[in-house]
Every structure is written in structure tokens, then in C-alpha cells.
Design a protein around this motif. Structure first.
Motif, PDB file in Angstrom:
ATOM      1  N   SER A  84       0.833  -1.202   0.000  1.00  0.00           N
ATOM      2  CA  SER A  84       0.000   0.000   0.000  1.00  0.00           C
ATOM      3  C   SER A  84       0.872   1.258   0.000  1.00  0.00           C
ATOM      4  O   SER A  84       0.611   2.216  -0.735  1.00  0.00           O
ATOM      5  CB  SER A  84      -0.918  -0.013   1.225  1.00  0.00           C
ATOM      6  N   ARG A  85       1.929   1.250   0.792  1.00  0.00           N
ATOM      7  CA  ARG A  85       2.864   2.386   0.836  1.00  0.00           C
ATOM      8  C   ARG A  85       3.510   2.596  -0.530  1.00  0.00           C
ATOM      9  O   ARG A  85       3.577   3.722  -1.040  1.00  0.00           O
ATOM     10  CB  ARG A  85       3.941   2.170   1.895  1.00  0.00           C
ATOM     11  N   LEU A  86       3.971   1.514  -1.145  1.00  0.00           N
ATOM     12  CA  LEU A  86       4.602   1.613  -2.459  1.00  0.00           C
ATOM     13  C   LEU A  86       3.615   2.122  -3.509  1.00  0.00           C
ATOM     14  O   LEU A  86       3.979   2.906  -4.386  1.00  0.00           O
ATOM     15  CB  LEU A  86       5.178   0.257  -2.887  1.00  0.00           C
ATOM     16  N   ASN A  87       2.382   1.659  -3.418  1.00  0.00           N
ATOM     17  CA  ASN A  87       1.363   2.112  -4.358  1.00  0.00           C
ATOM     18  C   ASN A  87       1.134   3.620  -4.228  1.00  0.00           C
ATOM     19  O   ASN A  87       1.089   4.335  -5.228  1.00  0.00           O
ATOM     20  CB  ASN A  87       0.061   1.354  -4.128  1.00  0.00           C
ATOM     21  N   ASN A  88       1.014   4.100  -2.992  1.00  0.00           N
ATOM     22  CA  ASN A  88       0.815   5.534  -2.760  1.00  0.00           C
ATOM     23  C   ASN A  88       2.022   6.349  -3.215  1.00  0.00           C
ATOM     24  O   ASN A  88       1.881   7.423  -3.804  1.00  0.00           O
ATOM     25  CB  ASN A  88       0.514   5.808  -1.286  1.00  0.00           C
ATOM     26  N   THR A 108       4.180   5.465  -5.531  1.00  0.00           N
ATOM     27  CA  THR A 108       4.211   5.425  -6.991  1.00  0.00           C
ATOM     28  C   THR A 108       3.231   6.428  -7.578  1.00  0.00           C
ATOM     29  O   THR A 108       3.536   7.119  -8.560  1.00  0.00           O
ATOM     30  CB  THR A 108       3.904   3.994  -7.505  1.00  0.00           C
ATOM     31  N   GLU A 109       2.071   6.535  -6.975  1.00  0.00           N
ATOM     32  CA  GLU A 109       1.085   7.519  -7.436  1.00  0.00           C
ATOM     33  C   GLU A 109       1.636   8.939  -7.304  1.00  0.00           C
ATOM     34  O   GLU A 109       1.474   9.767  -8.205  1.00  0.00           O
ATOM     35  CB  GLU A 109      -0.219   7.372  -6.653  1.00  0.00           C
ATOM     36  N   ALA A 110       2.315   9.226  -6.203  1.00  0.00           N
ATOM     37  CA  ALA A 110       2.912  10.553  -6.007  1.00  0.00           C
ATOM     38  C   ALA A 110       4.017  10.805  -7.037  1.00  0.00           C
ATOM     39  O   ALA A 110       4.122  11.917  -7.588  1.00  0.00           O
ATOM     40  CB  ALA A 110       3.458  10.683  -4.588  1.00  0.00           C
ATOM     41  N   ILE A 111       4.828   9.791  -7.315  1.00  0.00           N
ATOM     42  CA  ILE A 111       5.883   9.937  -8.322  1.00  0.00           C
ATOM     43  C   ILE A 111       5.257  10.195  -9.692  1.00  0.00           C
ATOM     44  O   ILE A 111       5.725  11.052 -10.447  1.00  0.00           O
ATOM     45  CB  ILE A 111       6.786   8.682  -8.362  1.00  0.00           C
ATOM     46  N   ASN A 112       4.203   9.463 -10.004  1.00  0.00           N
ATOM     47  CA  ASN A 112       3.520   9.667 -11.289  1.00  0.00           C
ATOM     48  C   ASN A 112       3.016  11.099 -11.426  1.00  0.00           C
ATOM     49  O   ASN A 112       3.171  11.714 -12.477  1.00  0.00           O
ATOM     50  CB  ASN A 112       2.354   8.694 -11.454  1.00  0.00           C
ATOM     51  N   GLN A 113       2.408  11.625 -10.378  1.00  0.00           N
ATOM     52  CA  GLN A 113       1.888  12.994 -10.441  1.00  0.00           C
ATOM     53  C   GLN A 113       3.021  13.998 -10.671  1.00  0.00           C
ATOM     54  O   GLN A 113       2.882  14.928 -11.469  1.00  0.00           O
ATOM     55  CB  GLN A 113       1.107  13.336  -9.168  1.00  0.00           C
ATOM     56  N   LYS A 114       4.134  13.785  -9.989  1.00  0.00           N
ATOM     57  CA  LYS A 114       5.295  14.667 -10.190  1.00  0.00           C
ATOM     58  C   LYS A 114       5.842  14.501 -11.596  1.00  0.00           C
ATOM     59  O   LYS A 114       6.197  15.490 -12.259  1.00  0.00           O
ATOM     60  CB  LYS A 114       6.377  14.362  -9.151  1.00  0.00           C
ATOM     61  N   ARG A 118      13.422   7.263 -13.084  1.00  0.00           N
ATOM     62  CA  ARG A 118      14.305   6.368 -12.300  1.00  0.00           C
ATOM     63  C   ARG A 118      13.652   5.982 -10.967  1.00  0.00           C
ATOM     64  O   ARG A 118      13.725   4.825 -10.542  1.00  0.00           O
ATOM     65  CB  ARG A 118      15.649   7.041 -12.067  1.00  0.00           C
ATOM     66  N   LYS A 119      13.048   6.960 -10.316  1.00  0.00           N
ATOM     67  CA  LYS A 119      12.359   6.660  -9.050  1.00  0.00           C
ATOM     68  C   LYS A 119      11.208   5.693  -9.286  1.00  0.00           C
ATOM     69  O   LYS A 119      10.972   4.784  -8.486  1.00  0.00           O
ATOM     70  CB  LYS A 119      11.835   7.946  -8.404  1.00  0.00           C
ATOM     71  N   LEU A 120      10.505   5.893 -10.379  1.00  0.00           N
ATOM     72  CA  LEU A 120       9.391   5.012 -10.719  1.00  0.00           C
ATOM     73  C   LEU A 120       9.874   3.585 -10.949  1.00  0.00           C
ATOM     74  O   LEU A 120       9.269   2.635 -10.446  1.00  0.00           O
ATOM     75  CB  LEU A 120       8.663   5.548 -11.957  1.00  0.00           C
ATOM     76  N   LEU A 124       8.716   0.302  -8.868  1.00  0.00           N
ATOM     77  CA  LEU A 124       8.096  -0.841  -9.543  1.00  0.00           C
ATOM     78  C   LEU A 124       8.833  -2.139  -9.203  1.00  0.00           C
ATOM     79  O   LEU A 124       8.206  -3.178  -8.988  1.00  0.00           O
ATOM     80  CB  LEU A 124       8.052  -0.618 -11.054  1.00  0.00           C
ATOM     81  N   ARG A 125      10.134  -2.062  -9.117  1.00  0.00           N
ATOM     82  CA  ARG A 125      10.911  -3.261  -8.721  1.00  0.00           C
ATOM     83  C   ARG A 125      10.627  -3.632  -7.268  1.00  0.00           C
ATOM     84  O   ARG A 125      10.482  -4.802  -6.939  1.00  0.00           O
ATOM     85  CB  ARG A 125      12.392  -3.014  -8.940  1.00  0.00           C
ATOM     86  N   GLN A 126      10.576  -2.629  -6.396  1.00  0.00           N
ATOM     87  CA  GLN A 126      10.264  -2.885  -4.984  1.00  0.00           C
ATOM     88  C   GLN A 126       8.871  -3.496  -4.854  1.00  0.00           C
ATOM     89  O   GLN A 126       8.634  -4.375  -4.025  1.00  0.00           O
ATOM     90  CB  GLN A 126      10.353  -1.599  -4.162  1.00  0.00           C
TER      91      GLN A 126
END
Length: 190
Positions: free
Chosen positions: A131-135, A137-143, A161-163, A167-169
């Protein structure tokens, strides 16, 4: 006093019987259902590698500086519209899930099945990590969308790169969850 002690032992016996004959099979089925819905890996490694290559290419060529602001805005809006949350998380309420399993952990501990309660704690922890990773990832996508729209090539490449890292994590967490679910199912079916 002796009758009171027998009553306590009788109540515990009923509780133990309920845990082993009702709760354990019910939980085994619930965990099997969850295991059957897992798609591992969730994110294709070749797609992740393509994102890494895109980040390197973007940084090397400063490609966003050659795209008009209008086009960048259109593409960024299109990316925002196409962004979807993985199916695993749709309508998922982790607070309710964790509350439900905290009661089960308590029941297994009382029934002297700490091995099962420990596995359920691990699963709960992994769900929280997913759930943390999903949230995140969503924040990274918005940025990422915002940086694309601004034309900030360096920031956009860093977002990619952060994305890829997230995704690997996420894939690792899903693998862990799969293993944990199989372990708890094995223990519940013993």
C-alpha cells in the motif's frame, strides 16, 4: 474451586476446537483466494528496463525542450487520464483488513498457534508495504506528469528512475506476499 477450573478448561477447549475446526479452514480458503488473485511479477521487467532507457535517453538528449508547451500539456493530461491504480488496490480497505486479521492473530495466539499468528502479522506488514509503495508510486507519477508538462528534462528523467525503483520494490513485495500466503496456507492445513 475445582468446578470453576473445569469450567475454564471446558471453555478453553471449546474455543480451541472452534479455532481449529472453523477459523483455520475458513482462513485457509481466504488466503488461497488471495493467492489465486496474485499476479507475480506485477510489473514486467522489460517494461521497467524500457523506462530506465527512456530516462537515460531523455537526460542525454534534453528531448522535452524540443516539444512545444501546448504539446507537453496535452501529453501530460493524456498521461494523467491514462494513469490507473493496479487492480489489487481497487476497493481495498487496509484498515478494515488489518483490524479483521488482528482479531485472528489474537485468536491464534490464545489457541497456542503463534506460528500462524506470526505469519499473519508478516502478511499484514507486507500489505502495508504494498500500500505504501502504491501511494508512493502515485505521487511519483503525479510529479512525473508535472515535470513533463514543465519541460524539465532532468526532473522527468529522475522521476522515471524513481518510478522504476518503486516498480521493482513492488514486484519484490508481491513475491514476498505470495511466499507468505503459501506458508500460512501450509500451516493452516496441517
Amino acid at each position: 474451586m475445582f468446578i470453576f477450573l473445569i469450567a475454564i478448561v471446558g471453555v478453553y477447549g471449546l474455543f480451541y476446537a472452534a479455532v481449529t475446526t472453523v477459523l483455520m479452514p475458513m482462513d485457509a480458503n481466504a488466503f488461497k483466494a488471495e493467492l489465486n488473485t496474485l499476479q507475480v511479477p506485477m510489473n514486467n521487467e522489460s517494461s521497467i528496463a524500457e523506462l530506465e532507457i527512456a530516462a537515460a535517453d531523455m537526460e542525454r538528449t534534453s528531448a522535452l525542450s524540443y516539444v512545444s508547451q501546448k504539446e507537453r500539456t496535452e501529453v501530460a493530461n493524456s498521461m494523467r487520464m491514462g494513469n490507473t491504480i493496479p487492480m489489487v488496490f481497487i476497493n481495498q480497505n487496509m484498515v478494515e483488513y488489518n483490524k479483521s486479521y488482528s482479531n485472528r492473530i489474537w485468536a491464534y495466539d490464545l489457541a497456542l498457534r503463534g506460528d500462524i499468528s506470526s505469519q499473519i502479522k508478516n502478511i499484514t506488514s507486507t500489505h502495508e508495504e504494498i500500500s505504501r509503495l502504491n501511494n508512493e508510486t502515485e505521487a511519483i507519477n503525479q510529479k512525473l506528469y508535472t515535470d513533463f508538462e514543465k519541460g524539465d528534462t532532468k526532473a522527468y528523467a529522475e522521476d522515471l528512475r524513481k518510478l522504476t525503483h518503486n516498480l521493482r520494490q513492488y514486484n519484490i513485495a508481491m513475491e514476498n506476499l505470495k511466499t507468505q500466503l503459501q506458508n500460512v496456507i501450509n500451516q493452516l492445513e496441517q
